[in-house]
Scaffold this motif. Structure first.
Motif, PDB file in Angstrom:
ATOM      1  N   LEU A  24       0.868  -1.169   0.000  1.00  0.00           N
ATOM      2  CA  LEU A  24       0.000   0.000   0.000  1.00  0.00           C
ATOM      3  C   LEU A  24       0.909   1.224   0.000  1.00  0.00           C
ATOM      4  N   ARG A  25       1.145   1.771  -1.179  1.00  0.00           N
ATOM      5  CA  ARG A  25       2.037   2.928  -1.303  1.00  0.00           C
ATOM      6  C   ARG A  25       1.227   4.200  -1.078  1.00  0.00           C
ATOM      7  N   HIS A  26       1.697   5.020  -0.146  1.00  0.00           N
ATOM      8  CA  HIS A  26       0.996   6.251   0.193  1.00  0.00           C
ATOM      9  C   HIS A  26       0.965   7.219  -0.982  1.00  0.00           C
ATOM     10  N   ASP A  27      -0.144   7.927  -1.122  1.00  0.00           N
ATOM     11  CA  ASP A  27      -0.242   9.031  -2.071  1.00  0.00           C
ATOM     12  C   ASP A  27       0.417  10.236  -1.409  1.00  0.00           C
ATOM     13  N   GLN A  28       1.636  10.527  -1.806  1.00  0.00           N
ATOM     14  CA  GLN A  28       2.416  11.577  -1.142  1.00  0.00           C
ATOM     15  C   GLN A  28       1.997  12.992  -1.535  1.00  0.00           C
TER      16      GLN A  28
ATOM     17  N   VAL B 264      -6.091   6.787  -1.708  1.00  0.00           N
ATOM     18  CA  VAL B 264      -5.178   6.921  -0.575  1.00  0.00           C
ATOM     19  C   VAL B 264      -3.874   6.195  -0.881  1.00  0.00           C
ATOM     20  N   PHE B 265      -3.995   5.001  -1.431  1.00  0.00           N
ATOM     21  CA  PHE B 265      -2.842   4.152  -1.732  1.00  0.00           C
ATOM     22  C   PHE B 265      -2.859   3.734  -3.196  1.00  0.00           C
ATOM     23  N   THR B 266      -1.680   3.499  -3.750  1.00  0.00           N
ATOM     24  CA  THR B 266      -1.585   2.676  -4.944  1.00  0.00           C
ATOM     25  C   THR B 266      -1.237   1.285  -4.423  1.00  0.00           C
ATOM     26  N   THR B 267      -1.678   0.271  -5.121  1.00  0.00           N
ATOM     27  CA  THR B 267      -1.545  -1.084  -4.587  1.00  0.00           C
ATOM     28  C   THR B 267      -0.758  -1.979  -5.537  1.00  0.00           C
ATOM     29  N   GLU B 268      -0.033  -2.891  -4.932  1.00  0.00           N
ATOM     30  CA  GLU B 268       0.672  -3.951  -5.659  1.00  0.00           C
ATOM     31  C   GLU B 268       0.399  -5.240  -4.897  1.00  0.00           C
ATOM     32  N   PHE B 269       0.291  -6.367  -5.612  1.00  0.00           N
ATOM     33  CA  PHE B 269      -0.040  -7.647  -5.000  1.00  0.00           C
ATOM     34  C   PHE B 269       0.987  -8.691  -5.389  1.00  0.00           C
ATOM     35  N   TYR B 270       1.357  -9.507  -4.415  1.00  0.00           N
ATOM     36  CA  TYR B 270       2.323 -10.574  -4.660  1.00  0.00           C
ATOM     37  C   TYR B 270       1.893 -11.833  -3.904  1.00  0.00           C
ATOM     38  N   PRO B 271       1.710 -12.947  -4.618  1.00  0.00           N
ATOM     39  CA  PRO B 271       1.495 -14.203  -3.890  1.00  0.00           C
ATOM     40  C   PRO B 271       2.785 -14.538  -3.150  1.00  0.00           C
ATOM     41  N   THR B 272       2.653 -14.966  -1.907  1.00  0.00           N
ATOM     42  CA  THR B 272       3.826 -15.202  -1.075  1.00  0.00           C
ATOM     43  C   THR B 272       3.675 -16.513  -0.319  1.00  0.00           C
ATOM     44  N   TYR B 273       4.758 -16.963   0.272  1.00  0.00           N
ATOM     45  CA  TYR B 273       4.697 -18.144   1.136  1.00  0.00           C
ATOM     46  C   TYR B 273       5.732 -18.005   2.233  1.00  0.00           C
ATOM     47  N   ASP B 274       5.536 -18.782   3.282  1.00  0.00           N
ATOM     48  CA  ASP B 274       6.418 -18.761   4.437  1.00  0.00           C
ATOM     49  C   ASP B 274       7.689 -19.523   4.088  1.00  0.00           C
ATOM     50  N   PHE B 275       8.805 -18.812   3.997  1.00  0.00           N
ATOM     51  CA  PHE B 275      10.075 -19.417   3.606  1.00  0.00           C
ATOM     52  C   PHE B 275      10.830 -20.024   4.780  1.00  0.00           C
ATOM     53  N   VAL B 276      10.430 -19.707   6.016  1.00  0.00           N
ATOM     54  CA  VAL B 276      11.178 -20.179   7.186  1.00  0.00           C
ATOM     55  C   VAL B 276      11.318 -21.705   7.192  1.00  0.00           C
ATOM     56  N   PRO B 277      10.260 -22.494   7.006  1.00  0.00           N
ATOM     57  CA  PRO B 277      10.454 -23.950   7.002  1.00  0.00           C
ATOM     58  C   PRO B 277      11.367 -24.420   5.859  1.00  0.00           C
TER      59      PRO B 277
END
Length: 111
Positions: free
Chosen positions: A15-19, A82-95
Motif C-alpha cells: 500500500l504505497r501512500h499518495d504523497q 489513498v494508496f496505490t496497490t501492488e499484489f504478490y502471492p507469497t509463502y512462508d520461507f522459514v520452514p
C-alpha cells in the motif's frame, strides 16, 4: 503454518501512500471509506502489517483462495485515492530455509 493443499494462500499487498496528500487528508479518506473496519474482509487472517518508511504499508494476508476477489473489491472500494496497490502471492520461507540449512549441514559434514 503449512497451507499446501488446504485451499489457502498468502498474499502480500503493498500500500504505497499518495504523497500528494498529508496524513490528515489520507486519514480522512480512510475514515470515510471505513477502512479500518472493512479491510481485510472477514475470513482473511492478517499475518503481518508493517510500515516501511518512504514506501508505505506492507500487509501479508492468509486467506482461502475463494476470498481473493473479496480482497480485491475491498481494496478498490476502500484504498483507492489513498494508496496505490501492488499484489504478490507469497509463502512462508522459514520452514524451507530450515530444511535447506539441514541439507547443507549434512552435505558439508560428509566432506
Amino acid at each position: 503454518m503449512n497451507t499446501s493443499g488446504s485451499g489457502t494462500l498468502m498474499l502480500t499487498v503493498f500500500l504505497r501512500h499518495d504523497q500528494s496528500q498529508n496524513m490528515g487528508e489520507l486519514q480522512g479518506k480512510l475514515d470515510e471509506a471505513d477502512w479500518w473496519h472493512g479491510f481485510p474482509p472477514e475470513g482473511c487472517e492478517i499475518v503481518s502489517w508493517v510500515v516501511a518508511m518512504g514506501l508505505g504499508q506492507i500487509v501479508t494476508l492468509r486467506l482461502p483462495a475463494s476470498k481473493l476477489n473479496s480482497v480485491n473489491v475491498e481494496l478498490e472500494r476502500r484504498a483507492w485515492g489513498v494508496f496505490t496497490t501492488e499484489f504478490y502471492p507469497t509463502y512462508d520461507f522459514v520452514p524451507v530455509r530450515e530444511r535447506l540449512t539441514r541439507e547443507s549441514d549434512a552435505r558439508t559434514a560428509t566432506t
